[in-house]
Design an enzyme around this catalytic site. Sequence first.
Site, PDB file in Angstrom:
ATOM      1  N   GLU A 175       4.894  -5.112   8.428  1.00  0.00           N
ATOM      2  CA  GLU A 175       3.521  -4.997   7.929  1.00  0.00           C
ATOM      3  C   GLU A 175       3.014  -6.307   7.320  1.00  0.00           C
ATOM      4  O   GLU A 175       1.802  -6.540   7.241  1.00  0.00           O
ATOM      5  CB  GLU A 175       3.432  -3.890   6.875  1.00  0.00           C
ATOM      6  CG  GLU A 175       3.581  -2.485   7.430  1.00  0.00           C
ATOM      7  CD  GLU A 175       3.527  -1.425   6.354  1.00  0.00           C
ATOM      8  OE1 GLU A 175       3.354  -0.242   6.700  1.00  0.00           O
ATOM      9  OE2 GLU A 175       3.651  -1.765   5.149  1.00  0.00           O
ATOM     10  N   HIS A 235      -1.101   4.947   9.583  1.00  0.00           N
ATOM     11  CA  HIS A 235       0.262   5.473   9.622  1.00  0.00           C
ATOM     12  C   HIS A 235       0.296   6.785  10.403  1.00  0.00           C
ATOM     13  O   HIS A 235       0.571   7.847   9.853  1.00  0.00           O
ATOM     14  CB  HIS A 235       0.786   5.670   8.206  1.00  0.00           C
ATOM     15  CG  HIS A 235       0.800   4.412   7.390  1.00  0.00           C
ATOM     16  ND1 HIS A 235      -0.347   3.897   6.810  1.00  0.00           N
ATOM     17  CD2 HIS A 235       1.810   3.550   7.080  1.00  0.00           C
ATOM     18  CE1 HIS A 235      -0.037   2.781   6.154  1.00  0.00           C
ATOM     19  NE2 HIS A 235       1.257   2.551   6.314  1.00  0.00           N
ATOM     20  N   HIS A 262       0.836  -1.211   0.000  1.00  0.00           N
ATOM     21  CA  HIS A 262       0.000   0.000   0.000  1.00  0.00           C
ATOM     22  C   HIS A 262       0.870   1.261   0.000  1.00  0.00           C
ATOM     23  O   HIS A 262       0.677   2.165   0.798  1.00  0.00           O
ATOM     24  CB  HIS A 262      -1.007  -0.014   1.150  1.00  0.00           C
ATOM     25  CG  HIS A 262      -0.443  -0.165   2.527  1.00  0.00           C
ATOM     26  ND1 HIS A 262      -1.114  -0.809   3.539  1.00  0.00           N
ATOM     27  CD2 HIS A 262       0.726   0.238   3.088  1.00  0.00           C
ATOM     28  CE1 HIS A 262      -0.409  -0.784   4.657  1.00  0.00           C
ATOM     29  NE2 HIS A 262       0.707  -0.132   4.404  1.00  0.00           N
ATOM     30  N   HIS A 320      10.899  -3.342   3.294  1.00  0.00           N
ATOM     31  CA  HIS A 320      11.300  -1.938   3.241  1.00  0.00           C
ATOM     32  C   HIS A 320      11.664  -1.445   4.632  1.00  0.00           C
ATOM     33  O   HIS A 320      11.155  -1.944   5.628  1.00  0.00           O
ATOM     34  CB  HIS A 320      10.218  -1.058   2.615  1.00  0.00           C
ATOM     35  CG  HIS A 320       8.916  -0.962   3.339  1.00  0.00           C
ATOM     36  ND1 HIS A 320       8.121  -2.051   3.633  1.00  0.00           N
ATOM     37  CD2 HIS A 320       8.239   0.114   3.827  1.00  0.00           C
ATOM     38  CE1 HIS A 320       7.018  -1.661   4.250  1.00  0.00           C
ATOM     39  NE2 HIS A 320       7.069  -0.348   4.397  1.00  0.00           N
TER      40      HIS A 320
END
Length: 436
Positions: free
Chosen positions: A381, A200, A153, A334
């Site tokens: 995530e 977030h 996302h 990431h």
Amino acid sequence: MSLDRTYRLVPGTTIFDTEQSAKGYHLNQFCMSLMTAENRALYLADERAYLDAWPLREEQKRALLERDLNAAVREGGNIYFLAKWGATLGFSFQRMAGSMTGMTEQEYRDMMAGGGRPVEGNRIDHAVLEAAYADAAPPDGHAVITGAVFTSHVPAIGAAMDHHKTEEPYWRPVFEGYAFSRRWARENLPDVVLLVYNDHATAFDQSLVPTFVLGTGAAYPTADEGYGPRPVPGIEGDPDLAAHLAHSLITDDFDLTLVNEMTVDHGLTVPLSLMFGDVEEWPCKVIPLHVNVVQYPVPSGARCFALGRALRKAVQSYDKPLKVQVWGTGGMSHQLQGPRAGLINRQWDNAFLDRLVADPARLSRVPHLEYVEEAGSEGIELIMWLIARGAMSDLDGSGEIEVRHRFYHVPASNTAVGHLILEDHPRAQEPAEGVN
């Protein structure tokens, strides 16, 4: 199979469950508004005008104007919220309780001083309880999970769409990976998407850090993450299904935070844009399921996998013939902070995709350390993908899955992009023995 709500049979009692909460949401929020002296003065100056400023049903307004607490409770009011309203009017709690029992305040006080109301004569009648447990006619149908979608996302993907950069050389390979997905989405449109994502630091900051959040509201606006809200539609929720899921999951010992109002950020809107494109409104309802993966401790992969399995049970016990998809979002590898910022691990990512399909139970036992070391601090995530995977029928032997699409690309801004579509094919139930 309907959920057990026999608590509703206890005489003289209204349990404030998720359905009552949805029914009385604005009524209870009105009561909360009376927690300031200014609003209390405004209400007392003109009760009707103050009530008319709220989206209350006429029955709710009438209950308050007529001081009918039993009616207010039937209309979804909760006694702890209504106590704020009673305090505004100068009512003691005993006066409020007494009014619901047909007693004066003094009569109620005398009863309490004498030891309170006895439980004898105030239990469920056995015949009523037996009737409730008797076999009822089966429903015409129930909700089914038709598939799972897994996708990164990345916020920059949303920005590329919003600023019409999808055909630029940098972005074209990313969006080509979703061309099949959009065709598949049109041909396999669900009624509801249960979208697993992480906020977030948008709807939730450090004043409140919930582990699992289920959106039980009717609508969710798009958040402003600092650059203005994305030019995409707001989300239409499904409060009825969400209330059912909350009841089932919490009964199965998953401690959810239930949220009626929140904004949703790119974690939720980017997957919708990738699958449905640029639309004036999303083609299905969406129930947000937020998972905290920002502040440790975060839930384990095993806990997320178990939540997915409980989610399947919850969906299938909903007595409406809905088509439901479960989407797991976030990742892949990431890292956005520290000297290792920019870390990408292609080999680990693709092994994760292999294991997610072939051996999700074993994958669910991967420790947090491996995610952080191999996939980067924000690669955690990926545990959210295990919720969607846990909801598939192959895990309980009731069906099979089919991999319809798999895509992987590096980079998209600061991350690797992973994407997978699994169709769920439940087996036809065998007729009961002796049934032709």
